[in-house]
Design an enzyme around this catalytic site. Structure first.
Site, PDB file in Angstrom:
ATOM      1  N   ASP A  75     -25.429  76.689  27.278  1.00 40.87           N
ATOM      2  CA  ASP A  75     -26.176  75.494  27.646  1.00 40.87           C
ATOM      3  C   ASP A  75     -27.698  75.641  27.593  1.00 40.87           C
ATOM      4  OD1 ASP A  75     -23.573  74.954  28.357  1.00 40.87           O
ATOM      5  OD2 ASP A  75     -24.056  74.052  30.280  1.00 40.87           O
ATOM      6  N   LYS A  76     -28.235  76.733  28.156  1.00 45.41           N
ATOM      7  CA  LYS A  76     -29.679  76.838  28.325  1.00 45.41           C
ATOM      8  C   LYS A  76     -30.373  77.554  27.171  1.00 45.41           C
ATOM      9  CE  LYS A  76     -28.912  74.990  32.352  1.00 45.41           C
ATOM     10  NZ  LYS A  76     -27.444  74.951  32.280  1.00 45.41           N
TER      11      LYS A  76
ATOM     12  N   SER B  27     -22.615  68.563  36.652  1.00 41.15           N
ATOM     13  CA  SER B  27     -22.006  68.893  35.373  1.00 41.15           C
ATOM     14  C   SER B  27     -22.396  67.838  34.367  1.00 41.15           C
ATOM     15  CB  SER B  27     -20.478  68.920  35.534  1.00 41.15           C
ATOM     16  OG  SER B  27     -19.858  68.907  34.271  1.00 41.15           O
TER      17      SER B  27
ATOM     18  N   ASP C  63     -23.866  79.327  32.883  1.00 40.62           N
ATOM     19  CA  ASP C  63     -23.666  78.582  34.129  1.00 40.62           C
ATOM     20  C   ASP C  63     -22.534  79.131  34.978  1.00 40.62           C
ATOM     21  OD1 ASP C  63     -25.330  76.991  32.460  1.00 40.62           O
ATOM     22  OD2 ASP C  63     -24.797  75.216  33.611  1.00 40.62           O
TER      23      ASP C  63
END
Length: 567
Positions: A127-128, A472, A85
């Site tokens: 995160d992904k 966020s 990100d």
């Protein structure tokens, strides 16, 4: 090695052209005929030199490969795109970040299915990558083990305060308002990260590692963990035997990621006050399974009478290290008692309940009673967001939140931020930011900078904020309704809001409404195509984002790529 009941699918008939050509390839890599007949495991490594999230993954991949070989398998490292990100959000309005999650899943599918590999071990980091890996596991349905590769260590400032990257993220928005000096910000930036791994705090990465364990897809007791900790290395070493045993038992993700497992995962996210991004990621993972699971409804149903039982930064004073030491995910699941389905399977073949019985629980960190009565992740409905919207609340603040005011509409985050800085956004208004949804940006733009700008200007409690953009995963200041669906780039309520329209938000009632009469709404919807603003970040024809924008499902269905009837 566990005894296999059937020949691995990767073993082609001896003497066939497929056998001959793959044997030739693998002999050239130094493997002998016995090794070539072993179960073949994809070691999924989203390594990248762009960010510390991935800096240690290559060494972990080698440990995992050795564990696979010792267990009687043959591991092949494969690489995927590595969305991050803080770095990749710079281009095309941030559209490459969420869409990168789907690229991860298709990267994996192409290799695992193309080579007909027998199982996979995924190194979960930023995160992904974790949701992308879980999506691929569900889609390919080959035995899979997730190894959570841990959170980074952080530093301290001259005054002794602890600082991590999330604080840098938030405080950077205060620089323009003069609430922090440039030198202070640089010192924070210099010291926020002191080792590899994902962001500290209960952001999206740690939340999704916890989700993976609650779904049964990791070894029990392995999340969250510090990068390069003994727990992380032990999980890497255990992954090989676990995946070989899962292949022998035909223990596929469809048997692990069941409706009961998703209920457990949603309950766990609520219990740790996890990232609001977990909602769309769980929805996307569920969409890849053969089961009928509505994740938004699970959050609504479970969150109505379940609240957080721990307060990890930035939700409260507890550090992620302290939560880890207090027992982490396994302790939370044990503390939740009969709210957790103990009969759910884990990838180890054991029932989840068996893994919880001996879990240590630190009562000072993981509480017996909820810190608030309901979830901090609130799914909103109403005439402004008939499909869904999401609010993230504080663990410690439990007051009612209502707001009614006239809309002030902006079509880009920079435009909205500049309006705040010029003093054009007034107390009592509802700031509307649209065009950041999965098709509007495309790929979903980040709206958190606007939240921080409102906070820096002292307007958090005086101005409500609604957006179809991504926020966020952390606590938001004031009343913020994010990820509104339908998004503003398609015909729907958010797309027809005009300056001055009244918007009413009631978090306790879980409602967000556009207060215009039906005839005016109908007229605007009929003429929407003539009045819609141009895209801030139009997709280039033939680019990945161009393909994505033409195929992506709405956010409330996980923002996965469109499925045909044949699927």
């Amino acid at each position: 090695m566990s005894e296999l009941s059937t020949e691995p699918r990767s073993n082609h008939p001896i003497g066939s052209s497929r056998w001959a050509t793959t044997r030739t390839q693998w002999k050239a890599l130094g493997y002998d005929d016995e090794e070539i007949r072993r179960p073949k495991i994809a070691i999924v490594n989203s390594s990248s030199g762009l960010a510390p999230c991935f800096a240690h993954l290559d060494a972990i991949a080698e440990t995992v490969r050795a564990s696979v070989y010792a267990a009687g398998g043959l591991g092949f490292e494969i690489r995927t795109v590595a969305p991050t990100d803080f770095v990749m959000a710079a281009g095309r309005g941030g559209g490459y970040v969420l869409s990168g999650r789907d690229l991860v899943s298709y990267d994996i599918e192409a290799v695992v299915e193309g080579a007909m590999l027998d199982g996979m071990i995924c190194l979960a980091s930023c995160d992904k990558t974790t949701p992308g890996q879980l999506m691929a596991a569900a889609r390919t349905d080959v035995p899979t083990v997730i190894v959570a590769c841990g959170y980074q260590s952080c530093g301290t400032l001259d005054d002794g305060r602890r600082v991590d990257i999330e604080e840098v993220f938030v405080d950077a928005g205060r620089l323009a308002a003069g609430a922090i000096t440039f030198d202070d910000l640089c010192q924070m930036s210099d010291r926020a990260i002191t080792g590899p791994g994902v962001c500290q705090g209960m952001g999206t990465a740690n939340t999704m590692h916890i989700v993976a364990e609650a779904l049964g897809m990791t070894g029990p007791g392995t999340t969250p963990t510090r990068a390069n900790s003994d727990t992380m290395w032990q999980a890497a070493e255990a992954a090989g035997p676990a995946v070989i045993a899962a292949i022998a038992a035909d223990l596929r993700p469809s048997r692990v990621m069941t409706p009961a497992a998703f209920r457990n995962a949603v309950t766990a996210v609520i219990a740790v006050s996890g990232s609001l991004n977990a909602v769309k990621h769980l929805e996307a993972i569920a969409a890849e399974t053969p089961h009928d699971i509505d994740v938004h409804r699970l959050f609504e149903e479970i969150g109505h009478d379940s609240g957080p039982i721990t307060a990890i930064q930035p939700n409260g004073p507890t550090t992620i290290d302290a939560f880890d030491a207090a027992g982490g995910t396994r302790a939370v699941l044990r503390r939740l008692g009969d709210r957790i389905d103990r009969t759910a399977l884990t990838v180890t073949g054991a029932l989840l309940g068996d893994a919880l019985d001996q879990a240590p629980v630190d009562d000072a960190v993981i509480h017996a009673e909820p810190l608030r009565a309901q979830s901090t992740i609130v799914v909103m409905r109403g005439s402004l967001c008939p499909d869904s919207g999401i609010v993230k609340l504080s663990v410690t603040e439990d007051r009612a939140r209502t707001f009614t005011g006239p809309a002030r509409v902006h079509e880009s985050a920079p435009q909205a931020t500049e309006a705040i800085e010029r003093g054009e956004v007034r107390p009592g208004e509802v700031l509307v930011l649209r065009g950041l949804g999965v098709t509007g940006t495309p790929g979903m733009g980040m709206a958190s900078s606007v939240v921080f700008a409102l906070h820096a200007a002292g307007l958090s409690e005086q101005v409500a904020f609604v957006t179809d953009g991504q926020l966020s995963g952390l606590v938001n200041k004031g009343i913020v309704v994010g990820e509104i669906s339908p998004e503003g780039a398609v015909p729907g309520p958010l797309g027809i809001v005009r300056d001055g329209d009244l918007i009413a938000i009631d978090v306790a009632r879980r409602s967000a409404d556009l207060l215009i009469d039906d005839s005016e709404r109908d007229h605007r919807l009929r003429t929407w195509a003539q009045t819609r603003p141009p895209q801030t970040w139009p997709a280039r024809p033939g680019s990945w984002l161009g393909v994505y924008s033409g195929a992506v499902e709405p956010l409330d269905r996980g923002a996965t790529l469109r499925r045909t009837a044949a699927d």
